[in-house]
Design an enzyme around this catalytic site. Structure first.
Site, PDB file in Angstrom:
ATOM      1  N   THR A 123      14.969  46.231   7.197  1.00  0.00           N
ATOM      2  CA  THR A 123      16.134  47.092   6.985  1.00  0.00           C
ATOM      3  C   THR A 123      16.139  47.703   5.588  1.00  0.00           C
ATOM      4  OG1 THR A 123      18.544  46.979   6.687  1.00  0.00           O
ATOM      5  CG2 THR A 123      17.375  44.928   6.407  1.00  0.00           C
ATOM      6  N   ASP A 124      16.803  48.841   5.447  1.00  0.00           N
ATOM      7  CA  ASP A 124      16.934  49.464   4.114  1.00  0.00           C
ATOM      8  C   ASP A 124      17.822  48.629   3.187  1.00  0.00           C
ATOM      9  OD1 ASP A 124      19.390  49.987   5.330  1.00  0.00           O
ATOM     10  OD2 ASP A 124      19.332  52.151   5.015  1.00  0.00           O
ATOM     11  N   GLU A 125      18.581  47.675   3.778  1.00  0.00           N
ATOM     12  CA  GLU A 125      19.497  46.878   2.942  1.00  0.00           C
ATOM     13  C   GLU A 125      18.752  45.998   1.943  1.00  0.00           C
ATOM     14  OE1 GLU A 125      22.939  45.166   4.668  1.00  0.00           O
ATOM     15  OE2 GLU A 125      23.204  46.793   6.099  1.00  0.00           O
ATOM     16  N   LYS A 144      16.949  38.913   5.102  1.00  0.00           N
ATOM     17  CA  LYS A 144      15.940  39.865   5.593  1.00  0.00           C
ATOM     18  C   LYS A 144      14.867  40.095   4.523  1.00  0.00           C
ATOM     19  CE  LYS A 144      15.867  41.960   8.980  1.00  0.00           C
ATOM     20  NZ  LYS A 144      15.265  41.650  10.305  1.00  0.00           N
ATOM     21  N   TYR A 187      23.103  38.493   4.447  1.00  0.00           N
ATOM     22  CA  TYR A 187      22.239  39.107   5.466  1.00  0.00           C
ATOM     23  C   TYR A 187      21.011  39.744   4.828  1.00  0.00           C
ATOM     24  CZ  TYR A 187      20.449  42.875   8.429  1.00  0.00           C
ATOM     25  OH  TYR A 187      19.616  43.735   9.102  1.00  0.00           O
ATOM     26  N   THR A 189      17.791  31.648  11.141  1.00  0.00           N
ATOM     27  CA  THR A 189      17.159  32.563  12.099  1.00  0.00           C
ATOM     28  C   THR A 189      16.230  33.553  11.393  1.00  0.00           C
ATOM     29  OG1 THR A 189      19.053  32.427  13.568  1.00  0.00           O
ATOM     30  CG2 THR A 189      17.623  34.344  13.834  1.00  0.00           C
TER      31      THR A 189
HETATM   32  P1  NAD Z   1      21.446  42.630  17.471  1.00  0.00           P
HETATM   33  O1  NAD Z   1      22.341  41.692  16.748  1.00  0.00           O
HETATM   34  O2  NAD Z   1      22.028  43.649  18.367  1.00  0.00           O
HETATM   35  O3  NAD Z   1      20.397  41.794  18.342  1.00  0.00           O
HETATM   36  C1  NAD Z   1      19.780  40.647  17.867  1.00  0.00           C
HETATM   37  C2  NAD Z   1      19.103  39.939  19.039  1.00  0.00           C
HETATM   38  O4  NAD Z   1      18.409  38.788  18.521  1.00  0.00           O
HETATM   39  C3  NAD Z   1      20.084  39.423  20.084  1.00  0.00           C
HETATM   40  O5  NAD Z   1      19.616  39.723  21.377  1.00  0.00           O
HETATM   41  C4  NAD Z   1      20.105  37.911  19.868  1.00  0.00           C
HETATM   42  O6  NAD Z   1      20.364  37.164  21.045  1.00  0.00           O
HETATM   43  C5  NAD Z   1      18.685  37.672  19.353  1.00  0.00           C
HETATM   44  N1  NAD Z   1      18.561  36.443  18.552  1.00  0.00           N
HETATM   45  C6  NAD Z   1      19.381  36.046  17.529  1.00  0.00           C
HETATM   46  N2  NAD Z   1      18.954  34.856  17.060  1.00  0.00           N
HETATM   47  C7  NAD Z   1      17.841  34.511  17.773  1.00  0.00           C
HETATM   48  C8  NAD Z   1      16.940  33.409  17.732  1.00  0.00           C
HETATM   49  N3  NAD Z   1      17.121  32.403  16.877  1.00  0.00           N
HETATM   50  N4  NAD Z   1      15.903  33.385  18.588  1.00  0.00           N
HETATM   51  C9  NAD Z   1      15.734  34.407  19.495  1.00  0.00           C
HETATM   52  N5  NAD Z   1      16.553  35.454  19.580  1.00  0.00           N
HETATM   53  C10 NAD Z   1      17.597  35.517  18.724  1.00  0.00           C
HETATM   54  O7  NAD Z   1      20.542  43.295  16.349  1.00  0.00           O
HETATM   55  P2  NAD Z   1      19.986  44.797  16.226  1.00  0.00           P
HETATM   56  O8  NAD Z   1      21.031  45.645  15.617  1.00  0.00           O
HETATM   57  O9  NAD Z   1      19.361  45.179  17.516  1.00  0.00           O
HETATM   58  O10 NAD Z   1      18.849  44.584  15.114  1.00  0.00           O
HETATM   59  C11 NAD Z   1      17.535  44.186  15.509  1.00  0.00           C
HETATM   60  C12 NAD Z   1      16.681  44.049  14.265  1.00  0.00           C
HETATM   61  O11 NAD Z   1      16.633  45.288  13.561  1.00  0.00           O
HETATM   62  C13 NAD Z   1      17.209  43.025  13.254  1.00  0.00           C
HETATM   63  O12 NAD Z   1      16.101  42.337  12.722  1.00  0.00           O
HETATM   64  C14 NAD Z   1      17.892  43.875  12.182  1.00  0.00           C
HETATM   65  O13 NAD Z   1      17.829  43.224  10.935  1.00  0.00           O
HETATM   66  C15 NAD Z   1      17.044  45.111  12.212  1.00  0.00           C
HETATM   67  N6  NAD Z   1      17.709  46.370  11.819  1.00  0.00           N
HETATM   68  C16 NAD Z   1      18.879  46.747  12.400  1.00  0.00           C
HETATM   69  C17 NAD Z   1      19.456  47.977  12.089  1.00  0.00           C
HETATM   70  C18 NAD Z   1      20.746  48.448  12.735  1.00  0.00           C
HETATM   71  O14 NAD Z   1      21.266  49.492  12.335  1.00  0.00           O
HETATM   72  N7  NAD Z   1      21.277  47.763  13.729  1.00  0.00           N
HETATM   73  C19 NAD Z   1      18.834  48.809  11.156  1.00  0.00           C
HETATM   74  C20 NAD Z   1      17.630  48.382  10.543  1.00  0.00           C
HETATM   75  C21 NAD Z   1      17.076  47.169  10.908  1.00  0.00           C
HETATM   76  O1  DAU Z   2      21.305  49.769   7.022  1.00  0.00           O
HETATM   77  C1  DAU Z   2      20.796  49.026   8.085  1.00  0.00           C
HETATM   78  C2  DAU Z   2      21.799  47.979   8.504  1.00  0.00           C
HETATM   79  O2  DAU Z   2      22.850  48.672   9.180  1.00  0.00           O
HETATM   80  C3  DAU Z   2      21.199  46.896   9.384  1.00  0.00           C
HETATM   81  O3  DAU Z   2      20.243  46.182   8.658  1.00  0.00           O
HETATM   82  C4  DAU Z   2      22.296  45.945   9.894  1.00  0.00           C
HETATM   83  O4  DAU Z   2      21.733  45.009  10.811  1.00  0.00           O
HETATM   84  C5  DAU Z   2      23.350  46.772  10.603  1.00  0.00           C
HETATM   85  O5  DAU Z   2      24.412  45.935  11.040  1.00  0.00           O
HETATM   86  C6  DAU Z   2      23.896  47.869   9.684  1.00  0.00           C
HETATM   87  O6  DAU Z   2      24.642  47.292   8.581  1.00  0.00           O
HETATM   88  P1  DAU Z   2      26.010  47.940   8.040  1.00  0.00           P
HETATM   89  O7  DAU Z   2      26.765  46.891   7.343  1.00  0.00           O
HETATM   90  O8  DAU Z   2      25.733  49.213   7.339  1.00  0.00           O
HETATM   91  O9  DAU Z   2      26.684  48.324   9.466  1.00  0.00           O
HETATM   92  P2  DAU Z   2      28.201  48.189   9.984  1.00  0.00           P
HETATM   93  O10 DAU Z   2      28.251  48.950  11.271  1.00  0.00           O
HETATM   94  O11 DAU Z   2      28.666  46.786   9.974  1.00  0.00           O
HETATM   95  O12 DAU Z   2      29.015  49.004   8.900  1.00  0.00           O
HETATM   96  C7  DAU Z   2      28.729  50.360   8.630  1.00  0.00           C
HETATM   97  C8  DAU Z   2      29.663  50.797   7.503  1.00  0.00           C
HETATM   98  O13 DAU Z   2      31.012  50.850   8.013  1.00  0.00           O
HETATM   99  C9  DAU Z   2      29.713  49.820   6.333  1.00  0.00           C
HETATM  100  O14 DAU Z   2      29.846  50.557   5.136  1.00  0.00           O
HETATM  101  C10 DAU Z   2      30.964  48.990   6.590  1.00  0.00           C
HETATM  102  C11 DAU Z   2      31.882  49.976   7.308  1.00  0.00           C
HETATM  103  N1  DAU Z   2      32.816  49.380   8.321  1.00  0.00           N
HETATM  104  C12 DAU Z   2      32.301  48.553   9.264  1.00  0.00           C
HETATM  105  C13 DAU Z   2      33.125  47.996  10.226  1.00  0.00           C
HETATM  106  C14 DAU Z   2      32.566  47.054  11.277  1.00  0.00           C
HETATM  107  C15 DAU Z   2      34.158  49.734   8.316  1.00  0.00           C
HETATM  108  O15 DAU Z   2      34.613  50.525   7.458  1.00  0.00           O
HETATM  109  N2  DAU Z   2      34.973  49.193   9.283  1.00  0.00           N
HETATM  110  C16 DAU Z   2      34.521  48.331  10.218  1.00  0.00           C
HETATM  111  O16 DAU Z   2      35.342  47.838  11.050  1.00  0.00           O
END
Ligand code: NAD
Ligand code: DAU
Length: 379
Positions: A140-142, A169, A165, A101
């Site tokens: 993402t910052d990751e 990215k 992941y 993806t």
């Molecule tokens: P999310 O998992 O909530 O949503 C992802 C969406 O993408 C879903 O609606 C899913 O159905 C769709 N999707 C997955 N595979 C697909 C495919 N093959 N074709 C079409 N649609 C597809 O994700 P999010 O947290 O909203 O993150 C959105 C974007 O932002 C991602 O690219 C993620 O890497 C980036 N991002 C997320 C965060 C965060 O904190 N959540 C921070 C920085 C960047």
């Molecule tokens: O930094 C940006 C990223 O933030 C995005 O690119 C990713 O898509 C998004 O999922 C998020 O990643 P993290 O791994 O930081 O998010 P998560 O909410 O999964 O976890 C946040 C922190 O909390 C991480 O250090 C792991 C910890 N954690 C997470 C879960 C789900 C726990 O301690 N317990 C938990 O059950």
């Protein structure tokens, strides 16, 4: 009228983005392309889809024919690519789907845009592009890896992804940059820190903790809880993307973050306190609790909502220790600054979850329960 292809907008950030854009710009059309994986929920954006200003297409960003068909039909001015597999823990279990993806899907969209947007060649053989088009990659910052106790991620920080992941990215970002160099494609990339806010899927830390408290379950904290994330309210991220898409320089990367570093354990404790505070101020919220034991005043008890619910569980493999963004570039060049202070944003978010338990029930059905059992039973 400008037309946008927004992928992944049935997910957390994409859904917030289209709501923000439709409210801000009355004259735009948005076509949402989303596969509706476990993380996508059509209900989240059902109220936005009117088949005029906002059209929904269920499909895969990896599907070449569909992408070509959509570009031909809607003549997009902008692509904003949110679609991704986004959960680090799932990437540790099943890396291949993330390659599929996040890398191949992004490259497929880049190629579809190239086929649709190139008008000819310049004197050096580089493609020429329709005026004003833009491909924006939501990253993402990751991609920068993990920090020690001090320092920040700058746009110039070397890429050093550590999870499947973040590796996927990073690869996607490199393809976007390669298309910019090789074909002079007009692209931008934003690299944002952790978002929080409404419509966040409850496999991620903050919504998972809220959900578990409401269900009277333990609150799993990985490792010792000292890992640091830099939290940003989701609407501030949407505003940053809007800024970069319309005013950012092509070929550039912009870091997005709000200098809001918190240890995971602080986040969990703050969530516990905030839920108690909201349930004290507004006792009706106590009806959202699954565990309904009465206290001495004949009210639903909330004294059990405390730090004793926290349980330290086995750490995430390769758990990045600290993320922290330096947002100087986007602030000085484009004037973007975060508008929602964390103290307000977290209350707003928790209140939203308390008032939208139907949404949580809809999205966290049988598959979610299976996931939760599998992911947490052996931690
Ligand atoms: P999310 O998992 O909530 O949503 C992802 C969406 O993408 C879903 O609606 C899913 O159905 C769709 N999707 C997955 N595979 C697909 C495919 N093959 N074709 C079409 N649609 C597809 O994700 P999010 O947290 O909203 O993150 C959105 C974007 O932002 C991602 O690219 C993620 O890497 C980036 N991002 C997320 C965060 C965060 O904190 N959540 C921070 C920085 C960047
Ligand atoms: O930094 C940006 C990223 O933030 C995005 O690119 C990713 O898509 C998004 O999922 C998020 O990643 P993290 O791994 O930081 O998010 P998560 O909410 O999964 O976890 C946040 C922190 O909390 C991480 O250090 C792991 C910890 N954690 C997470 C879960 C789900 C726990 O301690 N317990 C938990 O059950």
């Amino acid at each position: 009228m400008k037309t946008y292809l927004v992928t992944g907008a049935a997910g957390f950030i994409g859904a917030n983005f289209i709501k923000y854009m439709l409210a801000k710009y009355p004259e735009i059309k948005i076509v949402v392309l989303d596969l509706l994986t476990y993380a996508g929920n059509l209900g989240t954006i059902a109220g936005d889809i009117d088949n005029e200003r906002c059209i929904f297409v269920k499909g895969d960003i990896c599907d070449r024919e569909l992408a070509d068909e959509l570009f031909a039909k809607y003549k997009f001015d902008y692509v904003v690519n949110f679609a991704a597999e986004s959960h680090v823990d799932r990437s540790i279990e099943n890396p291949q789907l993330f390659l599929q993806t996040n890398i191949l899907g992004t490259q497929n969209l880049l190629d579809a845009a190239r086929r649709a947007w190139v008008t000819g060649k310049d004197e050096n053989g580089y493609p020429t592009w329709i005026e004003g088009v833009r491909f924006h990659q939501v990253s993402t910052d990751e991609v920068y890896g993990s920090l020690g106790e001090t320092g920040y991620f700058h746009e110039t920080t070397p890429l050093d992804p550590r999870s499947p992941y973040s590796a996927s990215k990073t690869s996607a970002d490199l393809f976007v940059q390669a298309y910019s160099e090789t074909y002079k494609m007009p692209v931008t990339i934003t690299r944002c820190s952790n978002n929080y806010g409404p419509y966040h899927f409850p496999e991620k830390l903050i919504p998972l903790i809220i959900k578990n408290i409401l269900e009277g379950k333990q609150l799993p904290v990985y490792g010792d809880g000292t890992n640091v994330r830099d939290w940003l309210y989701v609407e501030d991220h949407c505003k940053a993307i809007d800024c970069v898409l319309h005013r950012g320089r092509t070929g550039e990367v912009y870091n997005v973050g709000g200098h809001n570093e918190k240890q995971n354990i602080e986040i969990v404790k703050l969530t516990i306190q905030t839920i108690r505070q909201l349930m004290t101020e507004q006792p009706a919220y106590r009806l959202m609790l699954k565990k309904q034991v009465m206290d001495a005043n004949g009210e639903i008890a909330i004294d059990w909502i405390n730090d004793d619910l926290i349980i330290f569980v086995k750490d995430r493999l390769g758990h990045d220790q600290r993320y922290a963004i330096d947002p100087t570039k986007i602030s000085t060049e484009l004037g973007w600054t975060p508008e929602t202070p964390f103290e307000k944003g977290i209350v707003k978010t928790i209140r939203w979850y308390l008032e939208n338990q139907d949404w949580v029930a809809e999205i966290a059905g049988g598959d979610y329960m299976k996931y939760y059992e599998q992911m947490y039973s052996n931690r």
